[in-house]
Motif scaffolding. Structure first.
Motif, PDB file in Angstrom:
ATOM      1  N   ALA A 118     -12.747  10.768  -0.577  1.00  0.00           N
ATOM      2  CA  ALA A 118     -11.541  11.559  -0.816  1.00  0.00           C
ATOM      3  C   ALA A 118     -11.087  12.244   0.465  1.00  0.00           C
ATOM      4  O   ALA A 118      -9.886  12.261   0.781  1.00  0.00           O
ATOM      5  N   GLU A 119     -12.020  12.805   1.224  1.00  0.00           N
ATOM      6  CA  GLU A 119     -11.665  13.481   2.465  1.00  0.00           C
ATOM      7  C   GLU A 119     -11.156  12.492   3.509  1.00  0.00           C
ATOM      8  O   GLU A 119     -10.164  12.763   4.204  1.00  0.00           O
ATOM      9  N   MET A 120     -11.817  11.346   3.618  1.00  0.00           N
ATOM     10  CA  MET A 120     -11.369  10.318   4.562  1.00  0.00           C
ATOM     11  C   MET A 120      -9.968   9.829   4.214  1.00  0.00           C
ATOM     12  O   MET A 120      -9.106   9.665   5.090  1.00  0.00           O
ATOM     13  N   LEU A 121      -9.717   9.620   2.933  1.00  0.00           N
ATOM     14  CA  LEU A 121      -8.415   9.131   2.507  1.00  0.00           C
ATOM     15  C   LEU A 121      -7.341  10.188   2.751  1.00  0.00           C
ATOM     16  O   LEU A 121      -6.218   9.858   3.170  1.00  0.00           O
ATOM     17  N   LYS A 122      -7.668  11.437   2.528  1.00  0.00           N
ATOM     18  CA  LYS A 122      -6.726  12.522   2.811  1.00  0.00           C
ATOM     19  C   LYS A 122      -6.318  12.511   4.275  1.00  0.00           C
ATOM     20  O   LYS A 122      -5.126  12.621   4.611  1.00  0.00           O
ATOM     21  N   ALA A 124     -21.345  11.799  -6.479  1.00  0.00           N
ATOM     22  CA  ALA A 124     -20.394  12.886  -6.219  1.00  0.00           C
ATOM     23  C   ALA A 124     -20.134  13.014  -4.728  1.00  0.00           C
ATOM     24  O   ALA A 124     -18.993  13.178  -4.287  1.00  0.00           O
ATOM     25  N   GLU A 125     -21.173  12.922  -3.940  1.00  0.00           N
ATOM     26  CA  GLU A 125     -21.025  13.024  -2.486  1.00  0.00           C
ATOM     27  C   GLU A 125     -20.250  11.842  -1.923  1.00  0.00           C
ATOM     28  O   GLU A 125     -19.386  12.002  -1.051  1.00  0.00           O
ATOM     29  N   GLU A 126     -20.537  10.661  -2.438  1.00  0.00           N
ATOM     30  CA  GLU A 126     -19.818   9.458  -1.987  1.00  0.00           C
ATOM     31  C   GLU A 126     -18.328   9.572  -2.273  1.00  0.00           C
ATOM     32  O   GLU A 126     -17.479   9.297  -1.402  1.00  0.00           O
ATOM     33  N   TYR A 127     -17.995   9.975  -3.499  1.00  0.00           N
ATOM     34  CA  TYR A 127     -16.586  10.131  -3.858  1.00  0.00           C
ATOM     35  C   TYR A 127     -15.922  11.207  -2.997  1.00  0.00           C
ATOM     36  O   TYR A 127     -14.775  11.043  -2.554  1.00  0.00           O
ATOM     37  N   ALA A 128     -16.618  12.316  -2.772  1.00  0.00           N
ATOM     38  CA  ALA A 128     -16.052  13.416  -1.993  1.00  0.00           C
ATOM     39  C   ALA A 128     -15.775  12.978  -0.556  1.00  0.00           C
ATOM     40  O   ALA A 128     -14.728  13.330   0.016  1.00  0.00           O
ATOM     41  N   GLN A 129     -16.687  12.224   0.025  1.00  0.00           N
ATOM     42  CA  GLN A 129     -16.477  11.744   1.394  1.00  0.00           C
ATOM     43  C   GLN A 129     -15.274  10.812   1.472  1.00  0.00           C
ATOM     44  O   GLN A 129     -14.445  10.909   2.387  1.00  0.00           O
ATOM     45  N   GLU A 134       0.867  -1.178   0.000  1.00  0.00           N
ATOM     46  CA  GLU A 134       0.000   0.000   0.000  1.00  0.00           C
ATOM     47  C   GLU A 134       0.908   1.234   0.000  1.00  0.00           C
ATOM     48  O   GLU A 134       1.349   1.700   1.049  1.00  0.00           O
ATOM     49  N   LEU A 135       1.177   1.733  -1.201  1.00  0.00           N
ATOM     50  CA  LEU A 135       2.238   2.715  -1.402  1.00  0.00           C
ATOM     51  C   LEU A 135       1.732   4.148  -1.310  1.00  0.00           C
ATOM     52  O   LEU A 135       0.564   4.443  -1.603  1.00  0.00           O
ATOM     53  N   ILE A 136       2.649   5.045  -0.972  1.00  0.00           N
ATOM     54  CA  ILE A 136       2.292   6.445  -0.786  1.00  0.00           C
ATOM     55  C   ILE A 136       1.757   7.071  -2.068  1.00  0.00           C
ATOM     56  O   ILE A 136       0.745   7.775  -2.049  1.00  0.00           O
ATOM     57  N   ASP A 137       2.410   6.825  -3.215  1.00  0.00           N
ATOM     58  CA  ASP A 137       1.944   7.453  -4.452  1.00  0.00           C
ATOM     59  C   ASP A 137       0.597   6.896  -4.883  1.00  0.00           C
ATOM     60  O   ASP A 137      -0.254   7.633  -5.398  1.00  0.00           O
ATOM     61  N   VAL A 138       0.384   5.600  -4.660  1.00  0.00           N
ATOM     62  CA  VAL A 138      -0.913   4.996  -4.992  1.00  0.00           C
ATOM     63  C   VAL A 138      -2.009   5.632  -4.145  1.00  0.00           C
ATOM     64  O   VAL A 138      -3.079   5.997  -4.653  1.00  0.00           O
ATOM     65  N   ALA A 139      -1.752   5.789  -2.843  1.00  0.00           N
ATOM     66  CA  ALA A 139      -2.753   6.368  -1.949  1.00  0.00           C
ATOM     67  C   ALA A 139      -3.054   7.817  -2.310  1.00  0.00           C
ATOM     68  O   ALA A 139      -4.225   8.233  -2.375  1.00  0.00           O
ATOM     69  N   VAL A 140      -2.002   8.600  -2.570  1.00  0.00           N
ATOM     70  CA  VAL A 140      -2.197  10.025  -2.853  1.00  0.00           C
ATOM     71  C   VAL A 140      -2.935  10.218  -4.174  1.00  0.00           C
ATOM     72  O   VAL A 140      -3.897  11.009  -4.256  1.00  0.00           O
ATOM     73  N   TYR A 141      -2.519   9.521  -5.220  1.00  0.00           N
ATOM     74  CA  TYR A 141      -3.195   9.698  -6.505  1.00  0.00           C
ATOM     75  C   TYR A 141      -4.620   9.139  -6.475  1.00  0.00           C
ATOM     76  O   TYR A 141      -5.498   9.652  -7.180  1.00  0.00           O
ATOM     77  N   THR A 142      -4.858   8.110  -5.666  1.00  0.00           N
ATOM     78  CA  THR A 142      -6.236   7.623  -5.503  1.00  0.00           C
ATOM     79  C   THR A 142      -7.086   8.674  -4.807  1.00  0.00           C
ATOM     80  O   THR A 142      -8.251   8.900  -5.182  1.00  0.00           O
ATOM     81  N   GLN A 143      -6.530   9.336  -3.809  1.00  0.00           N
ATOM     82  CA  GLN A 143      -7.259  10.420  -3.143  1.00  0.00           C
ATOM     83  C   GLN A 143      -7.611  11.517  -4.140  1.00  0.00           C
ATOM     84  O   GLN A 143      -8.746  12.024  -4.157  1.00  0.00           O
ATOM     85  N   GLN A 144      -6.651  11.869  -4.972  1.00  0.00           N
ATOM     86  CA  GLN A 144      -6.901  12.886  -5.991  1.00  0.00           C
ATOM     87  C   GLN A 144      -7.932  12.416  -7.014  1.00  0.00           C
ATOM     88  O   GLN A 144      -8.781  13.199  -7.446  1.00  0.00           O
ATOM     89  N   ALA A 145      -7.861  11.147  -7.387  1.00  0.00           N
ATOM     90  CA  ALA A 145      -8.833  10.601  -8.339  1.00  0.00           C
ATOM     91  C   ALA A 145     -10.244  10.656  -7.774  1.00  0.00           C
ATOM     92  O   ALA A 145     -11.204  10.996  -8.492  1.00  0.00           O
ATOM     93  N   LEU A 146     -10.396  10.324  -6.506  1.00  0.00           N
ATOM     94  CA  LEU A 146     -11.718  10.411  -5.873  1.00  0.00           C
ATOM     95  C   LEU A 146     -12.224  11.849  -5.862  1.00  0.00           C
ATOM     96  O   LEU A 146     -13.412  12.103  -6.127  1.00  0.00           O
ATOM     97  N   ALA A 147     -11.337  12.790  -5.561  1.00  0.00           N
ATOM     98  CA  ALA A 147     -11.745  14.189  -5.512  1.00  0.00           C
ATOM     99  C   ALA A 147     -12.212  14.687  -6.870  1.00  0.00           C
ATOM    100  O   ALA A 147     -13.264  15.336  -6.985  1.00  0.00           O
ATOM    101  N   VAL A 148     -11.450  14.389  -7.931  1.00  0.00           N
ATOM    102  CA  VAL A 148     -11.849  14.882  -9.254  1.00  0.00           C
ATOM    103  C   VAL A 148     -13.014  14.078  -9.817  1.00  0.00           C
ATOM    104  O   VAL A 148     -13.848  14.615 -10.566  1.00  0.00           O
ATOM    105  N   ALA A 149     -13.119  12.786  -9.469  1.00  0.00           N
ATOM    106  CA  ALA A 149     -14.272  11.993  -9.900  1.00  0.00           C
ATOM    107  C   ALA A 149     -15.547  12.546  -9.274  1.00  0.00           C
ATOM    108  O   ALA A 149     -16.629  12.506  -9.895  1.00  0.00           O
ATOM    109  N   SER A 150     -15.434  13.075  -8.063  1.00  0.00           N
ATOM    110  CA  SER A 150     -16.577  13.738  -7.436  1.00  0.00           C
ATOM    111  C   SER A 150     -17.004  14.946  -8.252  1.00  0.00           C
ATOM    112  O   SER A 150     -18.208  15.177  -8.480  1.00  0.00           O
ATOM    113  N   ASN A 151     -16.029  15.720  -8.727  1.00  0.00           N
ATOM    114  CA  ASN A 151     -16.347  16.874  -9.579  1.00  0.00           C
ATOM    115  C   ASN A 151     -17.015  16.441 -10.872  1.00  0.00           C
ATOM    116  O   ASN A 151     -17.971  17.071 -11.348  1.00  0.00           O
ATOM    117  N   MET A 152     -16.498  15.362 -11.467  1.00  0.00           N
ATOM    118  CA  MET A 152     -17.098  14.852 -12.701  1.00  0.00           C
ATOM    119  C   MET A 152     -18.542  14.420 -12.470  1.00  0.00           C
ATOM    120  O   MET A 152     -19.444  14.743 -13.261  1.00  0.00           O
TER     121      MET A 152
END
Length: 781
Positions: free
Chosen positions: A489-493, A482-487, A454-472
């Motif tokens: 993303a925040e939890m993962l952050k 959108a709300e599910e993805y945003a939640q 469970e790598l740092i870059d995988v976790a960080v880019y997944t967090q970013q993916a969730l955040a932008v997928a929420s926007n999409m």
């Protein structure tokens, strides 16, 4: 750090056009060419077009080189197959029989072509050549200019020697594509060679624009590896005193038929001059978009040549499509990881068509290969996928897609790919998160033996993916998703900043996992180190042996936590993506600067302290700029710029300073992102016809400008200038109806002059609603 200090000038001209009466464009000197001065004769060069490439050494020779197809990566390539191992020019004086095989004493690189100077090759006979690879036909053009410097008439024989070796690209034999002997014939009517692989539908036609005196098949002058058929054609020139004459050779191909190969040959021979001029103009247009002018000329020069390097990496393969390849010479094909960085750089430099085409192709190939939203790692130009994708690539691709939408405003692109974005999020958060702790498992950017966790870059880019997928999802009307993805993303952050932070090391960790995972990682690193052998490898191995002992000593029972084992460069990703708290980011960035860097930036592994890459240094620059450390960011860009031309004029090596690929696409990420989004502070919202500007002015810079920045269907330009009393900002926008927001936190309460009228700045922002404004800000005394 100084925030906004300058003249902001959004001055718009039609892309690619320049005022002939004004000073030369800052990129114009690139077309004067860069010489190797004979210094790097034994280093690789590339002459590249969208349809073909020539790869050899800078003395104009073609030794066997490359690793992916061992000894076969050089020569002439078009699309998914190779045409020839190389070519050589043999020159002979008809009267004296003096002859020689040409070797260049100097190579000059231009954005659109390369030139070789052979000097005086025979008594009183000077020769030079130019060559370019076509963007239109799958072929190349090579022109030799022969000068008789004597006062006597000269009769000269030119022998153009070509070792045909029609063979497939990497990852072909594994998929049933075999290399076989070439069949060669001479077409006496057209005076051209016709060549075909015995088994595959690979065809070649090549010839000359002069009358051919004779030809030969099967006579070897230069030995090269492979199933080679040597060929040669000879022409005789009668040169008057002081006369120059140019002889042109054209080599083309087809995946369909000889007729098409011959048609391509005739078209390229006829249109060569126009195609070369069109190519030059297209590169001028490219460089005049997002045109920067800054006090640091080394960075400025590196920026423009990096755009040119990426132009050399554009590929248009008949059976595949139009895309950005990863790097010459070893990686001229499609990558998920590399493009997720590179395309973000290209967005900031206005190359929207290439970005969108590459994103669509990656989506198409990944869906065909995986069908579950997972993005591939690499596909060879024969269409076969060599790696179905590391975990971080799916997340990173989703981020790059959203960035493309922010810059281009192309909602159709988003709508078309969004279904696979949702599948990709499911793959990341369910399939790859087997223990349901929000950290997906699997390999990341650093493909290190044993580091499949469970790598740092995988976790960080997944967090970013969730955040932008929420926007999409919100944009496309799926509010609950959108709300599910945003939640998530925040939890993962929050979890990244809790579980991956190592207070003792003052750093983010390499990975999160159990004690047994840490031991496995360390053992894998030992095994990988010892594969290379030598004293240095044993030093690295001993570090991990000691680490194993320390882990066993300090953790008697199993424990799950963040582990700081390899000290890989991707521990900077929380700062790259701006999810680290401000104070913690300052500490982490300083730790990397003080303990994890070599001469050219962060080591790929600060344990090994061996390798440095443009991507690691570039990401570090982006991270520094994100947290207001713009001077440190510029320092990292200087490290990249320092390596320009070390091996090949005009090129920046993948591995700094002087090895790996001669140039790599993702170098543009750090340079363009740090300059456009760091120094100039541009954040686009093209779909809304809006953008924000939050500039940072590096110490010692008194002015900087950015012209013809492309956002959506608009072009904006701005510059900043400082004198002893004021900062003056001027901006223009090509189109009406756009809104800019200039954020100047220290401007609250100041009286500024905007378009000749004084006004009090009551907040932290100034709205830019008109097509042109001039803002004068007084300096504090």
């Amino acid at each position: 750090m100084n925030r906004i200090i300058g003249i902001l000038m959004l001055g718009v001209l039609i892309s690619g056009c320049t005022d002939k009466t004004s000073a030369p464009a800052p990129w114009s000197a690139c077309f004067n060419g860069l010489s190797n001065h004979g210094r790097t004769a034994d280093k690789i060069y590339v002459t590249s077009g969208k349809k073909a490439q020539i790869i050899g050494l800078q003395d104009a020779s073609f030794p066997d080189l490359g690793g992916h197809v061992a000894g076969e990566m050089g020569g002439i390539w078009t699309g998914s197959f190779k045409l020839a191992d190389g070519y050589w020019m043999k020159v002979a004086d008809v009267i004296s029989n003096e002859d020689t095989l040409l070797h260049a004493r100097e190579m000059i690189v231009y954005p659109h072509q390369n030139e070789f100077d052979f000097g005086q090759v025979l008594s009183g006979l000077n020769i030079s050549s130019t060559q370019f690879a076509s963007d239109v036909e799958p072929g190349v053009v090579i022109s030799y200019t022969i000068e008789n410097t004597t006062n006597n008439e000269r009769s000269v024989n030119l022998g153009f020697l070509l070792n045909t070796d029609m063979s497939p690209v990497w990852f072909s034999e594994e998929n049933g594509i075999r290399n076989t002997v070439d069949k060669v014939e001479w077409d006496k009517d057209k005076e051209i060679f016709l060549v075909k692989d015995s088994l595959n539908s690979w065809h070649m036609a090549w010839g000359c624009d002069h009358k051919i005196a004779c030809y030969e098949i099967g006579i070897e002058h230069v030995h090269t590896k492979g199933l080679v058929t040597p060929t040669g054609m000879y022409t005789t020139l009668l040169l008057q005193p002081k006369q120059k004459e140019t002889v042109r050779y054209v080599i083309t191909s087809s995946i369909r038929s000889f007729d098409e190969a011959v048609d391509n040959y005739q078209i390229l021979l006829k249109n060569a001059d126009k195609e070369l001029d069109d190519k030059k103009q297209s590169i001028e247009t490219l460089l005049s978009t997002s045109e920067i002018e800054i006090p640091n000329k080394d960075i400025e020069n590196a920026y423009y040549w990096t755009l040119i390097n990426n132009r050399w990496l554009e590929m248009d393969v008949d059976t595949i499509g139009y895309y950005l390849s990863a790097g010459a010479v070893e990686y001229p094909w499609l990558f998920g990881c590399d493009n997720s960085y590179s395309l973000q750089g290209l967005l900031r430099t206005g190359n929207f068509d290439l970005v969108k085409s590459t994103l669509r192709l990656l989506n198409k190939v990944s869906e065909r290969t995986n069908g579950n939203g997972r993005i591939i790692h690499e596909m060879s130009s024969n269409g076969f996928v060599g790696n179905k994708g590391n975990t971080q690539e799916t997340a990173h691709y989703i981020v790059a897609l959203w960035k493309a939408f922010e810059w281009t405003g192309d909602k159709k692109l988003l709508e078309d790919i969004y279904p696979n974005v949702k599948k990709g999020i499911t793959w990341l958060t369910e399939t790859m998160d087997t223990n349901k702790n929000l950290f997906p498992e699997g390999y990341g950017i650093m493909e290190v033996k044993g580091l499949n966790a469970e790598l740092i870059d995988v976790a960080v880019y997944t967090q970013q993916a969730l955040a932008v997928a929420s926007n999409m999802a919100a944009l496309l009307g799926e509010d609950s998703l959108a709300e599910e993805y945003a939640q998530k993303a925040e939890m993962l952050k929050q979890r990244i900043n809790t579980e991956f932070w190592d207070e003792k090391a003052v750093s983010y960790c390499d990975f999160y996992g159990s004690k047994s995972d840490a031991l496995k990682t360390a053992k894998g690193a030992i095994e990988q180190a010892r594969m290379t052998g030598g004293e240095e490898s044993e030093v690295i191995a001993s570090y991990y042996v000691n680490l194993i002992n320390e882990i066993n000593r300090n953790y008697k029972t199993d424990v799950t936590k963040g582990w700081f084992t390899n000290k890989n460069w991707v521990i900077n990703t929380p700062m790259e993506c701006k999810i680290a708290p401000f104070e913690r980011a300052q500490e982490a960035l300083e730790t990397i600067y003080l303990h994890n860097c070599g001469k050219y930036g962060p080591y790929l592994s600060a344990v090994e302290k061996k390798h440095m890459m443009t991507i690691a240094t570039g990401v570090q620059a982006v991270a520094e700029a994100n947290y207001g450390r713009i001077d440190r960011a510029i320092d990292y860009l200087c490290k990249i710029a320092e390596t320009l031309g070390v091996n090949m004029p005009g090129a920046i090596n993948e591995m700094m300073p002087d090895y790996g690929c001669p140039f790599q696409a993702w170098t543009v990420y750090g340079l363009a992102t740090t300059i456009v989004s760091g120094c100039f502070g541009i954040e686009p919202y093209a779909y809304l016809k809006e953008f924000t500007i939050v500039p940072q002015f590096p110490q010692g810079w008194d002015r900087m400008s950015l012209k013809r920045l492309r956002i959506g269907d608009n072009y904006v330009s701005f510059s900043m200038e400082k004198n002893k009393d004021t900062y003056t900002l001027i901006y223009t926008s090509q189109n009406e109806g756009w809104k800019g927001t200039l954020k100047l936190p220290e401007m609250r309460g100041k009286t500024i002059t905007m378009n000749g009228k004084q006004q009090l700045v009551e907040g932290d922002t100034i709205l830019l609603n008109s097509r042109k404004s001039t803002i004068i800000i007084p300096l504090d005394k």
